[in-house]
Design a protein around this motif. Structure first.
Motif, PDB file in Angstrom:
ATOM      1  N   ASP A   1     -36.260 -46.312 -11.280  1.00 31.51           N
ATOM      2  CA  ASP A   1     -35.930 -45.758  -9.965  1.00 31.51           C
ATOM      3  C   ASP A   1     -34.469 -46.010  -9.586  1.00 31.51           C
ATOM      4  O   ASP A   1     -33.750 -45.062  -9.223  1.00 31.51           O
ATOM      5  N   PRO A   2     -33.979 -47.253  -9.647  1.00 34.55           N
ATOM      6  CA  PRO A   2     -32.567 -47.471  -9.288  1.00 34.55           C
ATOM      7  C   PRO A   2     -31.591 -46.843 -10.268  1.00 34.55           C
ATOM      8  O   PRO A   2     -30.482 -46.454  -9.875  1.00 34.55           O
ATOM      9  N   ALA A   3     -31.988 -46.736 -11.545  1.00 31.57           N
ATOM     10  CA  ALA A   3     -31.118 -46.059 -12.510  1.00 31.57           C
ATOM     11  C   ALA A   3     -30.954 -44.593 -12.124  1.00 31.57           C
ATOM     12  O   ALA A   3     -29.843 -44.043 -12.160  1.00 31.57           O
ATOM     13  N   ARG A   4     -32.054 -43.959 -11.754  1.00 37.68           N
ATOM     14  CA  ARG A   4     -31.992 -42.555 -11.316  1.00 37.68           C
ATOM     15  C   ARG A   4     -31.202 -42.421 -10.013  1.00 37.68           C
ATOM     16  O   ARG A   4     -30.436 -41.472  -9.840  1.00 37.68           O
ATOM     17  N   GLU A   5     -31.365 -43.394  -9.124  1.00 37.41           N
ATOM     18  CA  GLU A   5     -30.613 -43.388  -7.872  1.00 37.41           C
ATOM     19  C   GLU A   5     -29.112 -43.446  -8.139  1.00 37.41           C
ATOM     20  O   GLU A   5     -28.315 -42.828  -7.414  1.00 37.41           O
ATOM     21  N   ALA A   6     -28.723 -44.177  -9.198  1.00 38.18           N
ATOM     22  CA  ALA A   6     -27.306 -44.262  -9.559  1.00 38.18           C
ATOM     23  C   ALA A   6     -26.799 -42.982 -10.190  1.00 38.18           C
ATOM     24  O   ALA A   6     -25.583 -42.779 -10.307  1.00 38.18           O
ATOM     25  N   GLY A   7     -27.712 -42.107 -10.630  1.00 42.46           N
ATOM     26  CA  GLY A   7     -27.325 -40.841 -11.235  1.00 42.46           C
ATOM     27  C   GLY A   7     -27.695 -40.704 -12.690  1.00 42.46           C
ATOM     28  O   GLY A   7     -27.407 -39.674 -13.315  1.00 42.46           O
ATOM     29  N   CYS A   8     -28.343 -41.726 -13.265  1.00 39.79           N
ATOM     30  CA  CYS A   8     -28.712 -41.683 -14.683  1.00 39.79           C
ATOM     31  C   CYS A   8     -29.927 -40.795 -14.909  1.00 39.79           C
ATOM     32  O   CYS A   8     -30.770 -40.624 -14.030  1.00 39.79           O
ATOM     33  N   HIS A   9     -30.025 -40.267 -16.111  1.00 44.69           N
ATOM     34  CA  HIS A   9     -31.264 -39.654 -16.567  1.00 44.69           C
ATOM     35  C   HIS A   9     -32.194 -40.779 -17.027  1.00 44.69           C
ATOM     36  O   HIS A   9     -31.730 -41.844 -17.460  1.00 44.69           O
ATOM     37  N   THR A  10     -33.486 -40.563 -16.948  1.00 41.65           N
ATOM     38  CA  THR A  10     -34.426 -41.648 -17.239  1.00 41.65           C
ATOM     39  C   THR A  10     -35.594 -41.164 -18.094  1.00 41.65           C
ATOM     40  O   THR A  10     -35.965 -39.985 -18.066  1.00 41.65           O
ATOM     41  N   ARG A  11     -36.163 -42.113 -18.840  1.00 44.35           N
ATOM     42  CA  ARG A  11     -37.384 -41.877 -19.604  1.00 44.35           C
ATOM     43  C   ARG A  11     -38.289 -43.104 -19.475  1.00 44.35           C
ATOM     44  O   ARG A  11     -37.834 -44.234 -19.686  1.00 44.35           O
TER      45      ARG A  11
ATOM     46  N   MET B   1     -28.616 -41.928 -20.394  1.00 47.14           N
ATOM     47  CA  MET B   1     -30.067 -41.823 -20.381  1.00 47.14           C
ATOM     48  C   MET B   1     -30.631 -43.229 -20.565  1.00 47.14           C
ATOM     49  O   MET B   1     -30.345 -43.884 -21.562  1.00 47.14           O
ATOM     50  N   PHE B   2     -31.381 -43.680 -19.579  1.00 48.77           N
ATOM     51  CA  PHE B   2     -31.922 -45.037 -19.581  1.00 48.77           C
ATOM     52  C   PHE B   2     -33.407 -45.004 -19.903  1.00 48.77           C
ATOM     53  O   PHE B   2     -34.169 -44.256 -19.305  1.00 48.77           O
ATOM     54  N   PHE B   3     -33.806 -45.849 -20.846  1.00 51.04           N
ATOM     55  CA  PHE B   3     -35.200 -45.945 -21.286  1.00 51.04           C
ATOM     56  C   PHE B   3     -35.772 -47.295 -20.873  1.00 51.04           C
ATOM     57  O   PHE B   3     -35.192 -48.342 -21.176  1.00 51.04           O
ATOM     58  N   SER B   4     -36.929 -47.271 -20.223  1.00 51.99           N
ATOM     59  CA  SER B   4     -37.598 -48.514 -19.839  1.00 51.99           C
ATOM     60  C   SER B   4     -39.088 -48.264 -19.689  1.00 51.99           C
ATOM     61  O   SER B   4     -39.519 -47.121 -19.506  1.00 51.99           O
ATOM     62  N   ASP B   5     -39.861 -49.345 -19.751  1.00 54.01           N
ATOM     63  CA  ASP B   5     -41.300 -49.245 -19.519  1.00 54.01           C
ATOM     64  C   ASP B   5     -41.644 -49.545 -18.065  1.00 54.01           C
ATOM     65  O   ASP B   5     -42.816 -49.533 -17.697  1.00 54.01           O
TER      66      ASP B   5
END
Length: 239
Positions: free
Chosen positions: A204-214, A194-198
């Protein structure tokens, strides 16, 4: 409905996510600017600093912006300063710049002239998450600078709660391959992160790689009109 599995890795951005933007733009950046001259004068012959200057000259040689000050000879360290300031004015994610900044900040933290200011909910979240998973940091700032931030935070030394640190040497935060590399380094799958960023451009690229995002919405951050479907949070207390 099946409850989603908890993450194996909580991956955190720094600026605007766990630390206020003011830490960087009102404390760390001005400190580096004020100390470039003295630091390079004293340490330009140190192997690590000399390597940074060589890398910086190589970056400048490949610079396409004609407004950039020229810096081509690492031995003439004083000519690096206009280019370093130019990069900082544009918030460039230069590996050489970040490394030199980290070296300068090290002295500032060790002399108690700097302190790593974190948001109030960060220490408890790190404690909570690290009991059942791993926590890692992914920032444009160098790994050395990240370690200083957590070792000299306003909540004391928190480094024992963090399992990994990643910077621009891993790759740009706007590339999905970077998140795949982090997953490999941390012995997990992207879907277990799960990747957290502002910044939506990082999520977007984290989700493209398959990560969950916040998408982290902190006071002082720039407003985000379109979250691109990333779930917004204002505090780590909800997780």
């Amino acid at each position: 409905m099946t409850k989603p599995k908890p993450p194996k890795l909580f991956l955190l951005d720094v600026e605007g996510t766990i630390a206020p933007l003011s830490l960087v733009y009102e404390q760390l950046f001005p400190y580096a600017r004020a100390h470039f001259q003295t630091f390079l004068q004293l340490h330009c012959a140190d192997p690590g600093v000399a390597n940074d200057l060589t890398m910086l000259a190589e970056e400048c040689a490949g610079e396409t912006d004609e407004t950039a000050p020229r810096f081509t000879t690492p031995e003439y360290w004083d000519e690096a300063i206009p280019y370093l300031n130019w990069l900082m004015d544009r918030d460039r994610k230069s590996t050489a710049l970040k490394s030199l900044q980290g070296r300068i900040w090290k002295g500032g933290f060790e002399r108690d002239e700097l302190q790593g200011t974190l948001f109030d909910d960060v220490p408890k979240a790190l404690e909570r998450w690290s009991t059942a998973a791993h926590v890692a940091i992914y920032s444009s700032g160098s790994v050395a600078a990240q370690l200083l931030l957590f070792r000299h935070s306003n909540y004391g030394d928190l480094t024992q709660l963090i399992s990994g640190y990643f910077d621009t040497r891993t790759g740009p935060k706007t590339s999905s391959a970077s998140y795949e590399s982090i997953a490999s380094a941390m012995a997990c799958e992207p879907r277990e992160i799960m990747f957290f960023s502002d910044a939506v451009r990082e999520l977007d690229p984290a989700r493209e790689a398959g990560c969950h995002t916040r998408l982290v919405m902190r006071e002082g951050n720039a407003p985000v009109e379109d979250s691109h479907g990333h779930r917004r949070i204002k505090s780590f207390n909800v997780l």
